[in-house]
Design a protein around this motif. Structure first.
Motif, mmCIF file in Angstrom:
data_model
loop_
_atom_site.group_PDB
_atom_site.id
_atom_site.type_symbol
_atom_site.label_atom_id
_atom_site.label_comp_id
_atom_site.label_asym_id
_atom_site.label_seq_id
_atom_site.Cartn_x
_atom_site.Cartn_y
_atom_site.Cartn_z
ATOM 1 N N VAL A 97 28.549 -25.166 -0.699
ATOM 2 C CA VAL A 97 28.681 -26.716 -0.306
ATOM 3 C C VAL A 97 27.931 -27.245 0.981
ATOM 4 O O VAL A 97 26.767 -27.570 0.892
ATOM 5 C CB VAL A 97 30.042 -27.594 0.187
ATOM 6 C CG1 VAL A 97 29.843 -28.772 0.783
ATOM 7 C CG2 VAL A 97 30.450 -27.017 -1.403
ATOM 8 N N ALA A 98 27.832 -25.821 2.046
ATOM 9 C CA ALA A 98 26.769 -26.008 3.180
ATOM 10 C C ALA A 98 25.237 -25.658 2.437
ATOM 11 O O ALA A 98 24.793 -26.094 3.564
ATOM 12 C CB ALA A 98 27.220 -24.737 3.854
ATOM 13 N N GLY A 99 25.149 -25.044 1.740
ATOM 14 C CA GLY A 99 24.193 -24.498 1.345
ATOM 15 C C GLY A 99 23.102 -25.482 0.544
ATOM 16 O O GLY A 99 21.869 -26.044 0.821
ATOM 17 N N LEU A 100 23.769 -25.981 -0.296
ATOM 18 C CA LEU A 100 23.757 -27.237 -1.222
ATOM 19 C C LEU A 100 23.202 -28.246 0.287
ATOM 20 O O LEU A 100 22.335 -29.549 -0.201
ATOM 21 C CB LEU A 100 25.120 -27.907 -2.452
ATOM 22 C CG LEU A 100 24.685 -26.498 -3.106
ATOM 23 C CD1 LEU A 100 26.284 -27.527 -4.075
ATOM 24 C CD2 LEU A 100 23.307 -26.277 -4.154
ATOM 25 N N ARG A 101 23.792 -28.654 0.916
ATOM 26 C CA ARG A 101 23.757 -29.851 2.381
ATOM 27 C C ARG A 101 22.424 -29.692 2.874
ATOM 28 O O ARG A 101 21.887 -30.927 3.204
ATOM 29 C CB ARG A 101 25.275 -30.825 2.739
ATOM 30 C CG ARG A 101 25.487 -30.892 1.308
ATOM 31 C CD ARG A 101 27.110 -31.657 2.726
ATOM 32 N NE ARG A 101 28.432 -32.045 1.559
ATOM 33 C CZ ARG A 101 29.747 -32.560 2.214
ATOM 34 N NH1 ARG A 101 29.591 -32.071 3.191
ATOM 35 N NH2 ARG A 101 30.152 -32.757 0.990
ATOM 36 N N MET A 102 22.850 -28.548 2.989
ATOM 37 C CA MET A 102 21.314 -28.120 4.687
ATOM 38 C C MET A 102 20.554 -26.307 4.235
ATOM 39 O O MET A 102 21.039 -26.081 4.489
ATOM 40 C CB MET A 102 22.628 -28.223 5.802
ATOM 41 C CG MET A 102 23.296 -29.198 5.937
ATOM 42 S SD MET A 102 24.426 -29.159 7.512
ATOM 43 C CE MET A 102 25.302 -27.848 6.733
ATOM 44 N N PRO A 103 20.488 -26.774 3.485
ATOM 45 C CA PRO A 103 19.477 -25.972 2.824
ATOM 46 C C PRO A 103 18.557 -24.963 3.716
ATOM 47 O O PRO A 103 18.455 -24.001 3.671
ATOM 48 C CB PRO A 103 18.720 -25.465 1.468
ATOM 49 C CG PRO A 103 18.407 -27.560 1.682
ATOM 50 C CD PRO A 103 19.230 -28.131 2.185
ATOM 51 N N ASP A 104 18.186 -26.018 4.239
ATOM 52 C CA ASP A 104 17.126 -25.140 5.811
ATOM 53 C C ASP A 104 17.843 -24.410 6.693
ATOM 54 O O ASP A 104 17.141 -23.039 6.893
ATOM 55 C CB ASP A 104 16.489 -26.474 6.537
ATOM 56 C CG ASP A 104 15.778 -27.230 6.083
ATOM 57 O OD1 ASP A 104 14.692 -27.189 4.796
ATOM 58 O OD2 ASP A 104 15.287 -27.774 6.375
ATOM 59 N N LEU A 105 19.567 -24.422 7.262
ATOM 60 C CA LEU A 105 19.941 -23.249 7.143
ATOM 61 C C LEU A 105 20.238 -21.931 6.514
ATOM 62 O O LEU A 105 20.744 -20.937 7.238
ATOM 63 C CB LEU A 105 20.847 -23.440 7.611
ATOM 64 C CG LEU A 105 21.295 -24.719 8.865
ATOM 65 C CD1 LEU A 105 22.593 -25.576 8.490
ATOM 66 C CD2 LEU A 105 20.946 -24.942 10.236
ATOM 67 N N PHE A 106 19.915 -21.803 5.820
ATOM 68 C CA PHE A 106 19.995 -20.481 4.698
ATOM 69 C C PHE A 106 18.514 -20.266 4.296
ATOM 70 O O PHE A 106 18.505 -19.044 2.855
ATOM 71 C CB PHE A 106 20.959 -21.231 3.732
ATOM 72 C CG PHE A 106 22.188 -21.523 3.758
ATOM 73 C CD1 PHE A 106 23.398 -20.380 4.436
ATOM 74 C CD2 PHE A 106 23.027 -22.626 4.405
ATOM 75 C CE1 PHE A 106 24.220 -20.680 4.794
ATOM 76 C CE2 PHE A 106 23.876 -23.260 5.034
ATOM 77 C CZ PHE A 106 25.010 -21.734 5.027
ATOM 78 N N GLU A 107 16.906 -20.267 5.112
ATOM 79 C CA GLU A 107 16.462 -19.558 4.652
ATOM 80 C C GLU A 107 16.132 -18.568 5.338
ATOM 81 O O GLU A 107 17.057 -17.604 6.428
ATOM 82 C CB GLU A 107 15.309 -19.867 5.162
ATOM 83 C CG GLU A 107 14.539 -21.327 4.521
ATOM 84 C CD GLU A 107 13.551 -22.127 5.250
ATOM 85 O OE1 GLU A 107 13.010 -22.043 6.032
ATOM 86 O OE2 GLU A 107 13.555 -23.688 4.621
ATOM 87 N N ASN A 108 16.150 -16.942 4.564
ATOM 88 C CA ASN A 108 16.203 -15.631 4.662
ATOM 89 C C ASN A 108 17.102 -15.424 5.349
ATOM 90 O O ASN A 108 17.456 -14.766 6.020
ATOM 91 C CB ASN A 108 14.784 -15.829 6.135
ATOM 92 C CG ASN A 108 14.003 -15.820 5.760
ATOM 93 O OD1 ASN A 108 13.601 -15.480 5.279
ATOM 94 N ND2 ASN A 108 13.034 -16.803 6.683
#
Length: 127
Positions: A97-108
């Protein structure tokens, strides 16, 4: 006469609950090494009637850490392990859910396995 009838009904009800709990525990054992399914099952069962039945057998008094082989201790250990198993599924859902809502946090991002600490023979006191 009513007391005898109520006592008998209560005993029959308790036996049915115990039978359902025994079947549920066997279902839990049947997962064996299928950890994803076991984690999902544990997550779904965390607030179930069977968990309440398990708690009923444990009672409200503190765990008896010195009595490793007691029946009550076996119920305590079972309850202790069901919660963390379910938490793995919850953690994965939160990350998705966090990745869907805040994808910028999950780069690299790199995901790795962390070894578990050495387990103790008995769980720490709960509640």
């Amino acid at each position: 006469m009513l007391d005898v009838s109520e006592n008998l009904e209560s005993r029959i009800s308790d036996e049915a609950e115990d039978q359902a709990l025994a079947e549920w525990l066997e279902e839990l054992r049947s997962f064996g090494d299928d950890l994803p399914t076991l984690c999902r099952f544990s997550y779904e069962q965390k607030h179930s009637q069977n968990m309440r039945g398990l708690q009923k057998h444990i009672g409200d008094s503190p765990p008896e850490m010195g009595m490793a082989e007691s029946r009550r201790q076996n119920f305590i250990v079972t309850r202790h392990y069901i919660g963390p198993l379910g938490s793995h599924l919850k953690a994965a859902r939160i990350l998705i859910v966090a990745g869907l809502r805040m994808p910028d946090l999950f780069e690299n991002v790199t995901v790795g396995i962390c070894p578990s600490p050495k387990s103790h023979s008995l769980p720490p006191p709960t509640d």
